[in-house]
Motif scaffolding. Structure first.
Motif, PDB file in Angstrom:
ATOM      1  N   GLY A  31       0.804  -1.215   0.000  1.00 15.25           N
ATOM      2  CA  GLY A  31       0.000   0.000   0.000  1.00 15.25           C
ATOM      3  C   GLY A  31       0.832   1.257   0.000  1.00 15.25           C
ATOM      4  N   GLU A  32       2.124   1.116   0.293  1.00 13.09           N
ATOM      5  CA  GLU A  32       2.980   2.300   0.294  1.00 13.09           C
ATOM      6  C   GLU A  32       3.662   2.392  -1.071  1.00 13.09           C
ATOM      7  OE1 GLU A  32       5.723   4.580   3.529  1.00 13.09           O
ATOM      8  OE2 GLU A  32       5.531   2.434   3.642  1.00 13.09           O
ATOM      9  N   GLU A  33       3.313   3.410  -1.819  1.00 11.58           N
ATOM     10  CA  GLU A  33       3.814   3.552  -3.168  1.00 11.58           C
ATOM     11  C   GLU A  33       5.268   4.025  -3.128  1.00 11.58           C
ATOM     12  OE1 GLU A  33       2.031   5.392  -7.307  1.00 11.58           O
ATOM     13  OE2 GLU A  33       1.152   5.994  -5.406  1.00 11.58           O
ATOM     14  N   THR A  34       6.108   3.408  -3.953  1.00 11.84           N
ATOM     15  CA  THR A  34       7.499   3.848  -4.025  1.00 11.84           C
ATOM     16  C   THR A  34       7.796   4.386  -5.415  1.00 11.84           C
ATOM     17  OG1 THR A  34       8.198   1.603  -4.537  1.00 11.84           O
ATOM     18  CG2 THR A  34       8.372   2.296  -2.239  1.00 11.84           C
ATOM     19  N   PHE A  35       8.699   5.325  -5.457  1.00 13.62           N
ATOM     20  CA  PHE A  35       9.097   5.956  -6.709  1.00 13.62           C
ATOM     21  C   PHE A  35      10.603   5.855  -6.852  1.00 13.62           C
ATOM     22  CE2 PHE A  35       5.375   8.011  -4.978  1.00 13.62           C
ATOM     23  CZ  PHE A  35       4.494   8.009  -6.051  1.00 13.62           C
ATOM     24  N   ARG A  36      11.061   5.713  -8.100  1.00 10.74           N
ATOM     25  CA  ARG A  36      12.488   5.583  -8.334  1.00 10.74           C
ATOM     26  C   ARG A  36      13.067   6.950  -8.668  1.00 10.74           C
ATOM     27  NH1 ARG A  36      16.064   4.101 -12.425  1.00 10.74           N
ATOM     28  NH2 ARG A  36      17.762   2.788 -11.667  1.00 10.74           N
ATOM     29  N   ASP A  37      14.075   7.309  -7.894  1.00  7.36           N
ATOM     30  CA  ASP A  37      14.818   8.532  -8.152  1.00  7.36           C
ATOM     31  C   ASP A  37      15.586   8.350  -9.462  1.00  7.36           C
ATOM     32  OD1 ASP A  37      16.879  10.446  -8.207  1.00  7.36           O
ATOM     33  OD2 ASP A  37      16.845  10.633  -6.035  1.00  7.36           O
ATOM     34  N   PRO A  38      15.307   9.165 -10.506  1.00  2.88           N
ATOM     35  CA  PRO A  38      15.978   8.961 -11.795  1.00  2.88           C
ATOM     36  C   PRO A  38      17.462   9.328 -11.775  1.00  2.88           C
ATOM     37  CG  PRO A  38      14.578  10.911 -11.891  1.00  2.88           C
ATOM     38  CD  PRO A  38      14.352  10.285 -10.542  1.00  2.88           C
ATOM     39  N   VAL A  39      17.897  10.060 -10.754  1.00  7.01           N
ATOM     40  CA  VAL A  39      19.299  10.495 -10.684  1.00  7.01           C
ATOM     41  C   VAL A  39      20.179   9.417 -10.063  1.00  7.01           C
ATOM     42  CG1 VAL A  39      20.874  12.251  -9.792  1.00  7.01           C
ATOM     43  CG2 VAL A  39      18.614  12.918 -10.618  1.00  7.01           C
ATOM     44  N   CYS A  40      19.828   8.969  -8.862  1.00  5.34           N
ATOM     45  CA  CYS A  40      20.686   8.012  -8.165  1.00  5.34           C
ATOM     46  C   CYS A  40      20.088   6.605  -8.119  1.00  5.34           C
ATOM     47  CB  CYS A  40      21.021   8.503  -6.765  1.00  5.34           C
ATOM     48  SG  CYS A  40      19.598   8.584  -5.679  1.00  5.34           S
ATOM     49  N   GLY A  41      18.839   6.449  -8.569  1.00  4.19           N
ATOM     50  CA  GLY A  41      18.247   5.123  -8.654  1.00  4.19           C
ATOM     51  C   GLY A  41      17.697   4.571  -7.359  1.00  4.19           C
ATOM     52  N   VAL A  42      17.623   5.419  -6.340  1.00  8.21           N
ATOM     53  CA  VAL A  42      17.126   4.995  -5.036  1.00  8.21           C
ATOM     54  C   VAL A  42      15.593   5.023  -5.051  1.00  8.21           C
ATOM     55  CG1 VAL A  42      16.841   5.960  -2.688  1.00  8.21           C
ATOM     56  CG2 VAL A  42      19.131   5.535  -3.609  1.00  8.21           C
ATOM     57  N   ASP A  48       8.734  10.454   1.810  1.00 10.11           N
ATOM     58  CA  ASP A  48      10.131  10.871   1.901  1.00 10.11           C
ATOM     59  C   ASP A  48      10.611  11.621   0.665  1.00 10.11           C
ATOM     60  OD1 ASP A  48      10.376   9.623   4.368  1.00 10.11           O
ATOM     61  OD2 ASP A  48      10.856   7.690   3.461  1.00 10.11           O
ATOM     62  N   ALA A  49       9.841  11.551  -0.398  1.00 11.61           N
ATOM     63  CA  ALA A  49      10.326  12.059  -1.674  1.00 11.61           C
ATOM     64  C   ALA A  49      10.283  13.577  -1.766  1.00 11.61           C
ATOM     65  CB  ALA A  49       9.507  11.450  -2.803  1.00 11.61           C
ATOM     66  N   ARG A  58       4.942  14.386 -12.469  1.00 16.08           N
ATOM     67  CA  ARG A  58       5.566  14.467 -11.156  1.00 16.08           C
ATOM     68  C   ARG A  58       6.734  13.490 -11.082  1.00 16.08           C
ATOM     69  NH1 ARG A  58       2.357  16.577  -6.955  1.00 16.08           N
ATOM     70  NH2 ARG A  58       2.850  14.915  -5.520  1.00 16.08           N
ATOM     71  N   ILE A  59       7.885  13.996 -10.709  1.00 15.46           N
ATOM     72  CA  ILE A  59       9.072  13.156 -10.577  1.00 15.46           C
ATOM     73  C   ILE A  59       9.536  13.210  -9.123  1.00 15.46           C
ATOM     74  CG2 ILE A  59      11.406  12.703 -11.416  1.00 15.46           C
ATOM     75  CD1 ILE A  59      10.531  14.432 -13.913  1.00 15.46           C
ATOM     76  N   HIS A  60       9.808  12.031  -8.570  1.00 18.13           N
ATOM     77  CA  HIS A  60      10.169  11.930  -7.159  1.00 18.13           C
ATOM     78  C   HIS A  60      11.674  11.720  -6.999  1.00 18.13           C
ATOM     79  CE1 HIS A  60       5.899  11.194  -7.342  1.00 18.13           C
ATOM     80  NE2 HIS A  60       5.822  11.468  -6.051  1.00 18.13           N
ATOM     81  N   PHE A  61      12.260  12.510  -6.130  1.00 16.00           N
ATOM     82  CA  PHE A  61      13.695  12.416  -5.846  1.00 16.00           C
ATOM     83  C   PHE A  61      13.910  12.123  -4.367  1.00 16.00           C
ATOM     84  CE2 PHE A  61      13.034  15.317  -9.366  1.00 16.00           C
ATOM     85  CZ  PHE A  61      13.902  14.837 -10.329  1.00 16.00           C
ATOM     86  N   CYS A  62      15.095  11.560  -4.068  1.00 17.77           N
ATOM     87  CA  CYS A  62      15.390  11.231  -2.676  1.00 17.77           C
ATOM     88  C   CYS A  62      15.792  12.478  -1.897  1.00 17.77           C
ATOM     89  CB  CYS A  62      16.483  10.162  -2.601  1.00 17.77           C
ATOM     90  SG  CYS A  62      18.111  10.753  -3.070  1.00 17.77           S
ATOM     91  N   SER A  63      16.311  13.477  -2.595  1.00 26.13           N
ATOM     92  CA  SER A  63      16.777  14.681  -1.910  1.00 26.13           C
ATOM     93  C   SER A  63      16.749  15.868  -2.869  1.00 26.13           C
ATOM     94  CB  SER A  63      18.202  14.472  -1.392  1.00 26.13           C
ATOM     95  OG  SER A  63      19.073  14.310  -2.490  1.00 26.13           O
TER      96      SER A  63
END
Ligand code: ZN
Length: 78
Positions: A31-42, A48-49, A58-63
Motif C-alpha cells: 500500500g505504500e507507493e514507491t518511486f524511483r529517483d531517476p538520478v541516483c536510482g534509489v 520521503d520524496a 511528477r518526478i520523485h527524488f530522494c533529496s
C-alpha cells in the motif's frame, strides 16, 4: 556439557526467530507507493520524496540535491 549444547541450540533458534522478524514483511510495505529517483536510482516513498515536475509529470527524488542535478542535466541537454 549437555546443558551447554541445549543453550547453544536455544541461542541458534532464538537468532533464527529474531532474524525472521527483522525482515520486512510484505504487509508492512504493502500500500505504500514507491518511486524511483531517476538520478541516483534509489527508491523513495511518497512521504520521503522530494517532488519535482517536468512537463506536468511528477518526478520523485530522494533529496533536493538529486532534484538540482536533474534540473542541471536538463539544462545541459537543452
Ligand atoms: Zn537521489
Amino acid at each position: 556439557m549437555k546443558f551447554l549444547i541445549w543453550l547453544l541450540i536455544g541461542y541458534i533458534v532464538f537468532r533464527i526467530v529474531r532474524g525472521k522478524k527483522e525482515l520486512p514483511s510484505p504487509e508492512a510495505t504493502k500500500g505504500e507507493e514507491t518511486f524511483r529517483d531517476p538520478v541516483c536510482g534509489v527508491y523513495v516513498t511518497a512521504d520521503d520524496a522530494v517532488v519535482g515536475t517536468l512537463e506536468g509529470e511528477r518526478i520523485h527524488f530522494c533529496s533536493h540535491e538529486c532534484l538540482e542535478k536533474f534540473r542541471e542535466n536538463l539544462e545541459h541537454k537543452a
